[in-house]
Scaffold this active site. Structure first.
Site, PDB file in Angstrom:
ATOM      1  N   GLU A  36      30.685  39.529  32.076  1.00  0.00           N
ATOM      2  CA  GLU A  36      30.369  39.510  30.855  1.00  0.00           C
ATOM      3  C   GLU A  36      29.167  40.579  30.958  1.00  0.00           C
ATOM      4  O   GLU A  36      28.611  39.931  30.363  1.00  0.00           O
ATOM      5  CB  GLU A  36      30.413  37.861  29.908  1.00  0.00           C
ATOM      6  CG  GLU A  36      30.312  38.232  28.553  1.00  0.00           C
ATOM      7  CD  GLU A  36      30.897  36.584  28.150  1.00  0.00           C
ATOM      8  OE1 GLU A  36      30.606  36.650  26.840  1.00  0.00           O
ATOM      9  OE2 GLU A  36      31.317  35.976  28.744  1.00  0.00           O
ATOM     10  N   LYS A 167      31.135  17.897  40.071  1.00  0.00           N
ATOM     11  CA  LYS A 167      32.061  18.539  39.543  1.00  0.00           C
ATOM     12  C   LYS A 167      33.387  18.338  39.063  1.00  0.00           C
ATOM     13  O   LYS A 167      33.961  18.482  38.698  1.00  0.00           O
ATOM     14  CB  LYS A 167      32.800  19.059  41.405  1.00  0.00           C
ATOM     15  CG  LYS A 167      31.661  20.002  41.562  1.00  0.00           C
ATOM     16  CD  LYS A 167      32.117  20.813  43.246  1.00  0.00           C
ATOM     17  CE  LYS A 167      31.371  21.622  44.226  1.00  0.00           C
ATOM     18  NZ  LYS A 167      31.841  21.046  45.127  1.00  0.00           N
ATOM     19  N   ASP A 243      26.730  26.920  45.035  1.00  0.00           N
ATOM     20  CA  ASP A 243      28.152  25.970  44.419  1.00  0.00           C
ATOM     21  C   ASP A 243      28.582  25.659  43.274  1.00  0.00           C
ATOM     22  O   ASP A 243      28.322  24.971  42.112  1.00  0.00           O
ATOM     23  CB  ASP A 243      28.186  24.919  45.311  1.00  0.00           C
ATOM     24  CG  ASP A 243      29.321  23.960  45.059  1.00  0.00           C
ATOM     25  OD1 ASP A 243      30.974  25.120  44.609  1.00  0.00           O
ATOM     26  OD2 ASP A 243      30.260  23.264  45.826  1.00  0.00           O
ATOM     27  N   HIS A 339      29.353  42.692  20.678  1.00  0.00           N
ATOM     28  CA  HIS A 339      30.049  42.609  21.890  1.00  0.00           C
ATOM     29  C   HIS A 339      31.457  43.392  21.727  1.00  0.00           C
ATOM     30  O   HIS A 339      30.888  43.821  23.177  1.00  0.00           O
ATOM     31  CB  HIS A 339      30.838  41.395  21.888  1.00  0.00           C
ATOM     32  CG  HIS A 339      30.950  39.884  22.363  1.00  0.00           C
ATOM     33  ND1 HIS A 339      31.551  40.615  24.059  1.00  0.00           N
ATOM     34  CD2 HIS A 339      29.862  39.267  22.255  1.00  0.00           C
ATOM     35  CE1 HIS A 339      30.250  38.591  23.983  1.00  0.00           C
ATOM     36  NE2 HIS A 339      29.529  38.394  23.790  1.00  0.00           N
TER      37      HIS A 339
END
Length: 350
Positions: A36, A167, A243, A339
């Protein structure tokens, strides 16, 4: 089974520098690995702002710990409750157990939960400069051996009982802590809000309340009220060998804003669950080693200081991107126009 391993390139750019004060003081460029590409100039705008205000972005590392929750099975709730009380009372013995086996891990807290005949014991440890996943699991194995020896009426359930919580988007990490708890804040004078962010403090405060606080609440967000922390976290995590799955809990944070004085903007990002490290798995890769060295996170410091520096840089980067996006959204059409212009400039296919 064939070996089909290959390198997956991710566009990476160094943005900034950002100016930090508080628990970490520096001017430092930061790496963002992302597809992005508009994220780079967006964070860059916040970084430029940090160099223009008097104290830059002030960072406070509030707490640091890694946790593992072990699951024991009893025959009854009464047995589980009695064992829980005994385990908590024998904190010092368990602390000695881990310090004898590890140079860096230190037990700092024990919390228990009982559900029926199930006993969940959540161990919290400091882990130096490592994120600490493996370190706390190894410690939990030692703890379980001790507890099962003390209480033969208990049975092994699991080394990890999900009360950690790893997580997953949960409330427990924000309440009891997991990872590095970091707050980044900035005070932007009125003229810089106007000139650099093309907005006003009042409009940004209103949008933060309506979008991040109210909008997140009706969406059912869990201890989270922000626009896009995950964008900056993933880009930083990928660039520094973290991670990446830990952005699940890492992105549970709260953006807060106030109008100060005659139109100045106070803005903060609270990230209570930043799970990052400067040593351990992934950190030995050549590109990661180079990046951490450039970030000043390979210096000879007391254990944990390099990881705290990294966490502070990440929190400041999150603030830069969060404030820039919110400011853009106070102006109708600005976000989409930016964008389209930026992605066309980088040759993105349609």
């Amino acid at each position: 089974m064939t070996d089909d391993s290959r390198v997956t390139p991710i566009p990476t750019r160094w943005v900034g520098p950002l100016r930090l004060t508080g628990d970490v003081e520096c001017e430092q460029q930061v790496p963002l690995a992302t597809y992005e590409t508009p994220l780079w100039p967006s964070v860059g705008r916040g970084a430029r702002l940090s160099r223009l205000v008097e104290h830059g972005i002030r960072v406070s590392v509030v707490d640091e710990r890694m946790t593992r929750s072990s699951l024991f099975v009893a025959d009854s709730a009464a047995e589980a409750a009695a064992a829980a009380r005994d385990v908590s009372a024998r904190f010092d013995e368990l602390a000695t157990t881990v310090s004898e086996r590890s140079r860096h891990a230190r037990l700092i807290d024990i919390d228990t939960e009982i559900v029926g005949n199930l006993l969940f014991v959540r161990f919290a440890l400091t882990t130096g400069d490592a994120s600490g996943h493996n370190m706390v699991t190894l410690a939990a194995e030692a703890f379980m051996e001790r507890v099962l020896a003390w209480h033969p009426e208990l049975r092994y359930g699991s080394i990890s009982g999900n009360y950690c919580s790893d997580k997953k988007a949960t409330a427990v990490n924000g309440i009891l802590g997991r990872g590095r708890n970091v707050i980044a804040e900035i005070l932007v004078p009125e003229h810089l809000v106007h000139d650099q962010l093309r907005s006003t403090a009042a409009r940004i405060v209103d949008l933060n309340t309506r979008k991040n606080l109210v909008g997140s609440t009706i969406a059912g967000a869990l201890r989270s009220a922000n626009a896009h922390y995950a964008n900056m976290l993933l880009a930083f995590y990928l660039a520094t060998g973290q991670d990446a799955a830990n952005i699940v809990e890492g992105s549970q944070g709260i953006s807060y804003a106030e109008v100060r004085g005659e139109g100045d903007l106070y803005f903060s990002c609270t990230l209570p669950n930043l799970i990052v490290g400067t040593v351990g798995n992934g950190k030995d890769l050549p590109f990661v080693d180079d990046v951490l060295d450039r970030l000043g996170c390979r210096e000879e410091r007391e254990p944990g200081a390099n990881a705290r520096r990294l966490a502070a840089l990440i929190a400041a980067t999150v603030l830069c991107g969060e404030l820039s996006l919110l400011a853009a959204q106070t102006n109708q059409g600005e976000l989409m126009t930016s964008h389209l212009l930026l992605e066309r400039r980088t040759g993105a296919r349609r």
